[in-house]
Design a protein around this motif. Sequence first.
Motif, short mmCIF file in Angstrom:
data_model
loop_
_atom_site.label_atom_id
_atom_site.label_comp_id
_atom_site.label_asym_id
_atom_site.label_seq_id
_atom_site.Cartn_x
_atom_site.Cartn_y
_atom_site.Cartn_z
N THR A 3 0.83 -1.21 0.00
CA THR A 3 0.00 0.00 0.00
C THR A 3 0.86 1.25 0.00
N LYS A 5 3.70 1.55 -1.58
CA LYS A 5 4.12 1.71 -2.97
C LYS A 5 2.99 2.27 -3.82
N ILE A 6 1.77 1.77 -3.61
CA ILE A 6 0.62 2.25 -4.38
C ILE A 6 0.37 3.73 -4.11
N ASP A 7 0.38 4.11 -2.85
CA ASP A 7 0.12 5.51 -2.51
C ASP A 7 1.22 6.42 -3.03
N THR A 10 0.36 6.80 -6.81
CA THR A 10 -0.88 7.54 -7.10
C THR A 10 -0.86 8.99 -6.61
N THR A 106 0.78 -8.89 -11.01
CA THR A 106 -0.58 -9.09 -10.54
C THR A 106 -1.23 -10.18 -11.38
N LYS A 129 0.85 -10.24 -6.52
CA LYS A 129 -0.44 -9.81 -5.97
C LYS A 129 -1.57 -10.54 -6.68
N SER A 177 -5.74 -7.91 -3.50
CA SER A 177 -6.64 -6.75 -3.53
C SER A 177 -8.02 -7.25 -3.92
N LEU A 206 -9.97 -1.88 -3.46
CA LEU A 206 -9.96 -0.93 -4.57
C LEU A 206 -11.38 -0.48 -4.85
N GLY A 232 -6.97 5.20 -7.27
CA GLY A 232 -6.06 4.47 -6.41
C GLY A 232 -6.78 3.56 -5.44
N ARG A 233 -6.25 3.43 -4.22
CA ARG A 233 -6.85 2.55 -3.22
C ARG A 233 -8.16 3.12 -2.69
N CYS A 262 -4.50 3.37 -17.64
CA CYS A 262 -4.45 2.06 -16.98
C CYS A 262 -5.41 1.06 -17.61
#
Length: 312
Positions: A3, A5-7, A10, A106, A129, A177, A206, A232-233, A262
Motif C-alpha cells: 500500500t 508503494k501504491i500511494d 498515485t 498481478t 499480488k 486486492s 480498490l 487508487g486505493r 491504466c
Amino acid sequence: MITDKIDNITGIKPNQKTPTPPCPKAVKIELTARCNFNCAFCATGYKLRDKQDMDWDFYVSLLKDLKQAGVEEVGMFYLGESFMLPWLPEAIAEAKHQGFEYVFLTTNGSLCTPEKVEACMKAGLDSLKFSLNYSDEEQFTEIARVKKSLFYKMLDNIRAAHEIRERGGYNCGLYASYIRYNGDQADKMQAVLDELEPYLDQSYALPLYSQADLTGSDNIERGWEVRAGNPGRADNMREPLPCWAVFTEARVTFDGMLSACCFDHSKDFNMADLKTTPFMDAWHSDSFQALRSAHLKRDVSDTPCKNCAAYN
C-alpha cells in the motif's frame, strides 16, 4: 508494504505536475494481452483490440531502453493474465539480469500453479499480488464468468505460493486486492480474507473503476458504485483530475505502444510506438504533453479522458 508503494505512485509530486515529468519510477509491461477470465467489471471481454503476446526480442530491447532512461521497477503485466505466457519466468529473470531492483506481478490466481510460482520466485520476482475480486463461489461465477472450480484453484494457489516462499526462502511479497463493487462488498469479503490472512502479507480494497468509461454504464446497471478516473486505493482515493496515471507510471502494450491509461482496451490512449521511438522521447511526446496539459488545467473535454475522468 504494497500500500505504501501504491500511494507513492498515485500521489503526484510537485516536480511531476508538468507536461514533461521526469522518468517514471515504474513501468508495466504487457507480456500478453490474453486472459482466461471474462470479468464483468473489465472491458477485456468487449474484444476492442487484438490479444497477442509480446515479441521476446522487443521485450529485451525495451528493458534496455527503460533501464537507460532511469526506470527502477517493472511490472510483468498490464491488461492480460501473464501466467498464460510460457516464458514468464524467463521474462522475470531477464528483468533482474538487466538490473531492475523491483519486479512485480498481478494475477487472477487461477493459473499460477505451484510449479510456475516457484519458477517465478527463483527468477527473482519481488511481489506477487492476487486480484481476489470474489467473495465466494457464487459471486465468482457471476463476475468472472468462468467455471466455479477455478475459484477454489485460485485459493489453493495462494496458499501454495506462501508455502513455496517459506520453504525456499524467497524474498517475494504476497498480497491481495479486492474491488468494492458496492457498500456491502467489504462485509462479503471478510470470511475469505480471514481465511487467507495467514498466507498474505497484506490485503487492501480498490474502488470500482469505469475503465476509461468502457464499463461504467453496464456496471451501474448491476447496482455497483463506479468511480471516476483511477483514484487508487479505496482507503486513500485521489481526485480524478489530474489523473496520476498520466504523470507517474507508464504502461507498454504487447505490441509496443506507450499508453497513457491504466485501462486502454481500445487503443485510444496510445501516445507513441516504442518499436521506433526511444522511451523518453515517447514519454515527452507532443501527444503526451498535450494530454498532461489538459489534465493540469482540469479540462479534458477534448481528450480521450473526457468521459472517464469526468465520470458522473
